[in-house]
Design an enzyme around this catalytic site. Structure first.
Site, mmCIF file in Angstrom:
data_model
loop_
_atom_site.group_PDB
_atom_site.id
_atom_site.type_symbol
_atom_site.label_atom_id
_atom_site.label_comp_id
_atom_site.label_asym_id
_atom_site.label_seq_id
_atom_site.Cartn_x
_atom_site.Cartn_y
_atom_site.Cartn_z
ATOM 1 N N THR A 156 4.482 66.943 30.096
ATOM 2 C CA THR A 156 4.453 68.029 29.119
ATOM 3 C C THR A 156 4.582 67.302 27.785
ATOM 4 O O THR A 156 5.265 66.269 27.712
ATOM 5 C CB THR A 156 5.609 69.038 29.288
ATOM 6 O OG1 THR A 156 6.847 68.350 29.125
ATOM 7 C CG2 THR A 156 5.582 69.711 30.660
ATOM 8 N N HIS A 157 3.920 67.806 26.775
ATOM 9 C CA HIS A 157 3.868 67.123 25.464
ATOM 10 C C HIS A 157 3.325 65.695 25.610
ATOM 11 O O HIS A 157 3.624 64.834 24.787
ATOM 12 C CB HIS A 157 5.246 67.063 24.798
ATOM 13 C CG HIS A 157 5.988 68.371 24.827
ATOM 14 N ND1 HIS A 157 5.937 69.278 23.793
ATOM 15 C CD2 HIS A 157 6.765 68.932 25.789
ATOM 16 C CE1 HIS A 157 6.680 70.346 24.106
ATOM 17 N NE2 HIS A 157 7.183 70.169 25.317
ATOM 18 N N SER A 278 -19.486 47.599 25.557
ATOM 19 C CA SER A 278 -19.564 47.519 24.099
ATOM 20 C C SER A 278 -20.544 46.415 23.743
ATOM 21 O O SER A 278 -20.619 45.399 24.430
ATOM 22 C CB SER A 278 -18.180 47.196 23.538
ATOM 23 O OG SER A 278 -18.300 46.577 22.272
ATOM 24 N N LYS A 284 -14.977 45.418 27.160
ATOM 25 C CA LYS A 284 -14.800 46.872 27.137
ATOM 26 C C LYS A 284 -15.465 47.607 28.300
ATOM 27 O O LYS A 284 -16.526 47.243 28.765
ATOM 28 C CB LYS A 284 -15.362 47.458 25.822
ATOM 29 C CG LYS A 284 -14.571 47.125 24.578
ATOM 30 C CD LYS A 284 -13.131 47.611 24.596
ATOM 31 C CE LYS A 284 -12.996 49.117 24.508
ATOM 32 N NZ LYS A 284 -13.358 49.630 23.182
ATOM 33 N N GLU A 291 -16.207 61.288 27.211
ATOM 34 C CA GLU A 291 -16.164 61.630 25.782
ATOM 35 C C GLU A 291 -17.260 62.632 25.421
ATOM 36 O O GLU A 291 -17.053 63.538 24.613
ATOM 37 C CB GLU A 291 -16.300 60.361 24.945
ATOM 38 C CG GLU A 291 -15.086 59.459 25.082
ATOM 39 C CD GLU A 291 -15.332 58.088 24.481
ATOM 40 O OE1 GLU A 291 -14.772 57.808 23.417
ATOM 41 O OE2 GLU A 291 -16.099 57.300 25.061
ATOM 42 N N TYR A 318 -33.495 97.168 16.592
ATOM 43 C CA TYR A 318 -33.884 95.766 16.503
ATOM 44 C C TYR A 318 -34.019 95.294 15.066
ATOM 45 O O TYR A 318 -34.497 96.017 14.206
ATOM 46 C CB TYR A 318 -35.222 95.555 17.233
ATOM 47 C CG TYR A 318 -35.714 94.125 17.166
ATOM 48 C CD1 TYR A 318 -35.285 93.182 18.096
ATOM 49 C CD2 TYR A 318 -36.586 93.708 16.152
ATOM 50 C CE1 TYR A 318 -35.713 91.867 18.028
ATOM 51 C CE2 TYR A 318 -37.017 92.386 16.078
ATOM 52 C CZ TYR A 318 -36.573 91.471 17.020
ATOM 53 O OH TYR A 318 -36.993 90.178 16.951
ATOM 54 N N LYS A 326 -31.790 82.869 20.630
ATOM 55 C CA LYS A 326 -32.260 82.055 21.751
ATOM 56 C C LYS A 326 -31.955 80.564 21.689
ATOM 57 O O LYS A 326 -31.418 79.996 22.657
ATOM 58 C CB LYS A 326 -33.766 82.244 21.927
ATOM 59 C CG LYS A 326 -34.113 83.647 22.376
ATOM 60 C CD LYS A 326 -35.607 83.864 22.457
ATOM 61 C CE LYS A 326 -35.913 85.330 22.356
ATOM 62 N NZ LYS A 326 -35.531 85.914 21.034
HETATM 63 N N1 ARG Z 1 -39.968 87.009 19.031
HETATM 64 C C1 ARG Z 1 -39.181 88.215 18.921
HETATM 65 C C2 ARG Z 1 -37.730 87.924 19.305
HETATM 66 O O1 ARG Z 1 -37.505 86.913 19.889
HETATM 67 C C3 ARG Z 1 -39.719 89.270 19.819
HETATM 68 C C4 ARG Z 1 -39.457 90.663 19.372
HETATM 69 C C5 ARG Z 1 -40.235 90.966 18.155
HETATM 70 N N2 ARG Z 1 -40.118 92.301 17.775
HETATM 71 C C6 ARG Z 1 -40.446 92.759 16.564
HETATM 72 N N3 ARG Z 1 -40.277 94.009 16.316
HETATM 73 N N4 ARG Z 1 -40.895 91.964 15.660
HETATM 74 O O2 ARG Z 1 -36.833 88.673 19.000
#
Ligand code: ARG
Length: 461
Positions: A156-157, A278, A284, A291, A318, A326
């Protein structure tokens, strides 16, 4: 020339920089399989409902299959002026099958399309991660079983606290990973609803069958509100939260590997397979894999932070901001996958130095609690008093620079006259761990039982 997918009211092409900031094809091409699966389910439903002619639906499906194989064989040209994966696929479909291609987008929008594709992708990824995490648990439990009785210092610690077994320490991570899998499974359960058919934001006037498309894509049910379906990304935030917590668990393990393999500790050895040298210091052996596991938690938490901030303050429904959901997610999930594989690799590779571990386990008066517990048990002393008496004996040992079990009985008796020879039976580290038999404790028998229970359970998965 204006955009051929949506350029009806436009007279000229976008500025080059507009095209550059707008395009997502550079990263969302990764969604091609999900996009094609979604389109096939949609086309089949349109055909079944008579919204498009059955023959057209069939032609569309065949065209989509052709595109799938073109992409898989690297024969597909992704075009930035077509913005994203959805329009690249649809445009190619028109080249291949002609007029019927224009019917595919009936009762659909890219908004529900991308929400569907991305849910499918996240779901597939969660499944793959779960299998990898099960493998990591297996690696940990196997090593734990082999070292159920290997004594090491518990900290601990980062100060020596009480002896534990190496197996017990490894099994702690089996439990953490179990909760990580549980969190991912929870997220999967919640995300497994199908947005397809929500269209742009309001639903559609066509007599679509959302149950059918949901079923065809392996979703549990269609989403119940079209606005919600196209404008939330909580499934991304939730899975990235679960991924972040998992990455942090693995980062802590990685840090322990860094500590254990440091020559100052030298409790564990990694083979050449998981160390690097190294370029200047010939002696090393650096734990680079550990890491990097530690560091990659940073990118994964970074992706979570990014999506939280992107979504914050977005009005329904949207907005193009959501295209930024993404890249970070892709990156975070591939990083996590690599991190899990590297951790499992290190676990299988590492070998504890049992002698050094046992020696280190005895340092720092680590069995002082055992002495106090003995006073409670043998002399019926209240624990607080036993703690105090033990503290005085430890001080004595410390003044003389000797271990607890080397303090002569007479000197112990000078502190507490009722102490007998029997006390020495609890002062060894091996006795100490053996005595910790409470449920969840470090006693080798307990650790063995837990490791076996897990291995049996993991065998079934
Ligand atoms: N490439 C767009 C996205 O990844 C798809 C949806 C586009 N929709 C729009 N109303 N422009 O979100």
């Amino acid at each position: 020339m204006s955009n051929k997918m949506w350029g009806g009211r436009f007279t000229s092409a976008p500025d080059a920089i507009m095209e550059e900031i707008n395009a997502s094809i550079g990263f969302d091409q990764r969604l091609y399989a999900q996009d094609i699966a979604g389109s096939k389910a949609h086309a089949a439903m349109l055909g079944a409902r008579g919204i498009v002619a059955a023959q057209d639906a069939e032609t569309i499906a065949q065209g989509l299959d052709t595109i799938l194989s073109e992409i898989e064989q690297g024969r597909f040209t992704f075009r930035r002026e077509l913005e994203d994966i959805h329009m690249n696929v649809e445009s190619r479909l028109a080249e291949i099958i002609g007029a019927p291609a224009g019917r595919l987008h009936t009762a659909r929008s890219r908004n529900d399309q991308v929400a569907t594709d991305f849910r499918l992708y996240v779901r597939d990824t969660v499944d793959a991660l779960d299998a990898q995490l099960a493998d990591l648990q297996r690696a940990l439990a196997e090593k734990a079983l082999a070292h159920a009785a290997t004594v090491m210092p518990g900290f601990t610690h980062l100060q020596t606290a009480q002896p534990v077994t190496f197996g017990h320490h490894l099994m702690a991570y089996v439990e953490m990973v179990a909760r990580d899998r549980g969190r991912l499974a929870d997220a999967r359960r919640r995300l497994n609803e199908c947005p397809l058919g929500s269209a742009a934001l309001a639903g559609t006037s066509f007599p679509i069958d959302r149950e059918a498309t949901a079923r065809a894509l392996g979703f549990d049910r269609p989403t119940a509100n079209s606005l919600d379906a196209v404008s939330d990304r909580d499934f991304v935030m939730e899975t990235l939260s679960a991924a972040s917590i998992c990455a942090i668990h693995l980062s802590r393990f990685a840090e322990e590997v860094v500590i254990w393999t440091s020559p100052s500790f030298a409790l564990v050895k990694l083979s050449d397979a998981f160390t690097t040298g190294s370029s200047i210091m010939p002696q090393k052996r650096n734990p680079d894999a550990a890491e990097l596991v530690r560091a990659k938690a940073g990118r994964i938490v970074g992706a979570l932070t990014a999506i939280l901030v992107v979504m914050k303050g977005l009005p329904l429904a949207y907005a193009k901001d959501m295209q930024e959901d993404k890249e970070g997610t892709f990156d975070a999930f591939s990083a996590l996958s690599l991190v899990i594989a590297a951790t499992a690799g290190m676990v299988r590779d590492l070998v504890p130095d049992e002698k050094r571990m046992e020696k280190a386990a005895g340092q720092g008066y680590s069995t002082a609690t055992d002495l106090a517990d003995w006073l409670v048990r043998a002399l019926n002393m209240p624990f607080r008093e036993a703690h105090h008496v033990t503290g005085r004996i430890v001080a004595l040992a410390s003044e003389r620079g000797i271990a607890l079990h080397k303090v002569p009985l007479a000197d112990m008796q000078a502190v507490e006259p009722r102490i007998t020879d029997d006390v020495f039976s609890v002062l060894s580290v091996v006795r100490s761990v053996r005595s910790r038999v409470s449920y969840g404790g470090t006693a080798p028998a307990r650790v063995r039982a837990q490791a076996k229970r897990w291995l049996k359970r993991l065998g079934d998965t």
